[in-house]
Design an enzyme around this catalytic site. Structure first.
Site, PDB file in Angstrom:
ATOM      1  N   CYS A 109     -79.329  -5.102  46.232  1.00 41.76           N
ATOM      2  CA  CYS A 109     -78.109  -5.299  45.672  1.00 41.76           C
ATOM      3  C   CYS A 109     -78.663  -6.133  44.374  1.00 41.76           C
ATOM      4  CB  CYS A 109     -77.131  -6.190  46.356  1.00 41.76           C
ATOM      5  SG  CYS A 109     -75.781  -7.004  45.685  1.00 41.76           S
ATOM      6  N   CYS A 138     -77.645 -10.969  43.840  1.00 37.95           N
ATOM      7  CA  CYS A 138     -78.470 -12.361  43.909  1.00 37.95           C
ATOM      8  C   CYS A 138     -79.887 -12.017  43.684  1.00 37.95           C
ATOM      9  CB  CYS A 138     -78.242 -12.845  45.176  1.00 37.95           C
ATOM     10  SG  CYS A 138     -76.356 -13.352  45.580  1.00 37.95           S
ATOM     11  N   CYS A 184     -71.178 -11.017  52.358  1.00 36.94           N
ATOM     12  CA  CYS A 184     -72.143 -11.428  51.210  1.00 36.94           C
ATOM     13  C   CYS A 184     -71.852 -12.653  51.382  1.00 36.94           C
ATOM     14  CB  CYS A 184     -71.264 -10.709  49.893  1.00 36.94           C
ATOM     15  SG  CYS A 184     -71.789 -11.390  48.349  1.00 36.94           S
ATOM     16  N   GLN A 196     -61.936 -18.271  36.314  1.00 38.32           N
ATOM     17  CA  GLN A 196     -63.204 -18.520  36.615  1.00 38.32           C
ATOM     18  C   GLN A 196     -63.503 -18.405  38.240  1.00 38.32           C
ATOM     19  OE1 GLN A 196     -65.610 -19.891  34.723  1.00 38.32           O
ATOM     20  NE2 GLN A 196     -64.574 -20.158  32.976  1.00 38.32           N
ATOM     21  N   TYR A 210     -62.508 -19.376  21.395  1.00 39.22           N
ATOM     22  CA  TYR A 210     -62.808 -18.753  22.637  1.00 39.22           C
ATOM     23  C   TYR A 210     -62.184 -19.044  23.682  1.00 39.22           C
ATOM     24  CZ  TYR A 210     -66.666 -17.763  18.917  1.00 39.22           C
ATOM     25  OH  TYR A 210     -67.507 -17.513  17.795  1.00 39.22           O
ATOM     26  N   GLU A 229     -58.331 -16.887  20.796  1.00 38.44           N
ATOM     27  CA  GLU A 229     -58.940 -15.889  21.511  1.00 38.44           C
ATOM     28  C   GLU A 229     -58.727 -14.625  21.348  1.00 38.44           C
ATOM     29  OE1 GLU A 229     -60.984 -15.706  24.683  1.00 38.44           O
ATOM     30  OE2 GLU A 229     -60.182 -13.504  24.704  1.00 38.44           O
ATOM     31  N   CYS A 261     -72.815 -19.841  27.754  1.00 41.85           N
ATOM     32  CA  CYS A 261     -73.282 -19.405  28.775  1.00 41.85           C
ATOM     33  C   CYS A 261     -74.736 -18.391  28.603  1.00 41.85           C
ATOM     34  CB  CYS A 261     -72.380 -18.029  29.572  1.00 41.85           C
ATOM     35  SG  CYS A 261     -72.102 -17.083  28.190  1.00 41.85           S
TER      36      CYS A 261
END
Ligand code: SAH
Length: 465
Positions: free
Chosen positions: A82, A85, A168, A293, A322, A343, A422
């Site tokens: 997958c 992960c 999962c 989120q 943002y 945004e 991020c």
């Protein structure tokens, strides 16, 4: 330059030293860089070359000769196939150490900070106490299997083949039962799953969302058409699994033959078109199309740090660039004089405005537009009525801030900048510009928002010297 020229099917051995952005192991053989899926830092491996470019190659893991000390047995049986992960077979403490070092190294190597300064200012990474079952949103593709029956699961990394899995480990356990309810309704009504090649078949994806605080659940079926047979049968099957908390069932038509999961609209067939949840003290209304989120436990920690770093006393003017659906803006509004969120996605701005209303927050305004454009209208002389921001918050996508946006922030000269990132490498690149513009790094904290993936978030406080 590498001495040796590699070609397809060559057998190589190497020791993995790093992890790529999409979770592949990175190591060198004869000085040449290779990316190898499912290989971890510290592994000594044998691999078969699949593809070589001028400066790097891809190889397939054939044998782990000597496993990394961080290797463990992944709890999930499909984790190596997958695309989700990529690090589940890496001990969680090692994952955290790896992510911390990635931030540290990028700040030194790309940001140009001294190791001393980073050692003094980079705080420990904030991990999860329990790094499983953390996602509140899942999208499962549904496809016909070789047995002629519909199956739900996940896409294998970078492919369109569905790996069937009942459970999962990063999603709520109950999702498996909800999926089974959808599949049994499909079987009962002879509903076919979508087929990408022929463009036929009805059910494309099942989206499941949970409000972790409210407990509310929403199931959304993405369908290749406008309606489904036996709506009541589907609703009852789902309600049997979640009699109390199922609050919304919706259909989202998408008849386009492309990679985009959702269509542009949805129809409610049960309950409301949305669920409600609470995050950072704010109530959010979440429709199938809204952004929210996905790891609420860590979002509380990340945005809580952002709020602390902003150091608000009650009167400040805050500019949140943002801003998405306004999570940070609305959280800060309670402690600030006034907040402006900017945004680029208009729907997100609509959600931000709605969320302000639901929470009766009146000192936050939201503007649709590119941060780098809107900020030009806030520069001295452009609009005299606008108050100069005391604190600027940025939470940009992976590519970081536009140079023109940082230049405009420097001209606005707020006393503090809070940078939520991020992507450590673009963060480091941008911090260098801030430093040259007179901003000192006060502190930085990495936060693990996506355990078992190679991603890491960082929140940084900069102060004007
Ligand atoms: N803090 C936000 C999430 C930010 S994610 C929240 O909690 O909702 C980064 C956001 O930047 C996304 O919403 C994306 O749509 C937006 N974005 C991307 N490029 C942009 C640009 N040039 N100007 C303004 N926003 C942008």
């Amino acid at each position: 330059m590498a001495e040796k020229i590699f070609k397809k099917n060559d057998e190589i051995t190497l020791t993995v030293t790093d992890i790529s952005d999409d979770g592949a192991g990175i190591g060198k053989s004869d000085g040449f860089i290779f990316f190898v899926k499912n290989a971890l830092p510290g592994d000594e491996i044998r691999a078969k070359v699949m593809k070589v470019t001028k400066s790097y190659g891809f190889a397939r893991l054939t044998e782990v000769i000597k496993p990394s000390a961080g290797r463990c047995k992944a709890g999930c049986v499909v984790s190596e196939k997958c695309g989700g992960c990529t690090l589940q077979n890496y001990r969680y403490d090692e994952q955290l150490r790896f992510k911390f070092n990635k931030v540290k190294n990028d700040l030194i190597r790309i940001g140009g900070y001294s190791e001393e300064e980073i050692n003094a200012k980079l705080c420990d990474i904030v991990g999860m106490d329990d790094p499983y079952r953390y996602r509140n949103k899942a999208q499962y593709p549904v496809r016909m299997g070789k047995d002629g029956k519909p199956h739900a699961g996940f896409f294998a990394g970078h492919t369109h083949s569905v790996i069937e899995t009942d459970d999962c480990l990063i999603e709520p356990e109950i999702n498996a039962s909800l999926l089974r309810a959808v599949i049994s309704w499909m079987n009962k009504n002879h509903v076919k799953a979508y087929d990408e090649e022929s463009g036929k078949g009805l059910v494309r994806h099942v989206l499941i969302r949970h409000g972790f605080v409210s407990g509310e659940c929403q199931v959304n079926l993405v369908i290749n058409g406008n309606k489904i047979p036996d709506e009541i049968g589907l609703i009852n099957a789902l309600k049997e699994v979640m009699p109390e908390n199922l609050k919304s069932v919706t259909l989202c038509p998408n008849t386009k033959n492309d990679n985009v999961i959702l269509g542009d609209s949805y129809r409610t067939i049960y309950g409301e078109g949305y669920i409600t949840d609470t995050l950072v003290g704010i109530r959010f209304r979440i429709s199938p199309l809204s952004f929210y989120q996905v790891n609420p436990v860590q979002t509380e920690k990340l945005y809580g740090l952002a709020r602390d770093y902003a150091g608000l006393a009650g009167e400040e003017e805050v500019l949140d660039l943002y801003c998405g659906i306004g999570t940070i803006s609305l959280m800060m509004a309670a402690k600030a004089g006034h907040v402006t969120g900017v945004e680029i996605v208009d729907r997100a701005i609509k959600d931000a405005k709605d969320n302000a209303k639901i929470n009766d927050i009146r000192n936050a305004e939201f503007i649709t537009g590119a941060a780098e454009d809107v900020i030009q209208t806030m520069l001295p002389g452009a609009d005299e009525k606008r108050r100069k921001p005391d604190v600027v918050v940025v939470d940009p996508p992976r590519k970081g801030c536009a140079r023109s946006c940082i230049d405009a922030i420097l001209t606005l000269a707020p006393s503090r900048v809070v940078y939520v990132s991020c992507n450590p490498s673009t963060l480091a690149r941008d911090l260098k510009i801030f430093r040259e513009g007179g901003y000192e790094l006060m502190k930085a904290t990495p936060v693990d928002m996506f355990p078992h993936s190679s991603h890491v978030e960082t929140v940084v406080l900069l102060s004007r010297v």
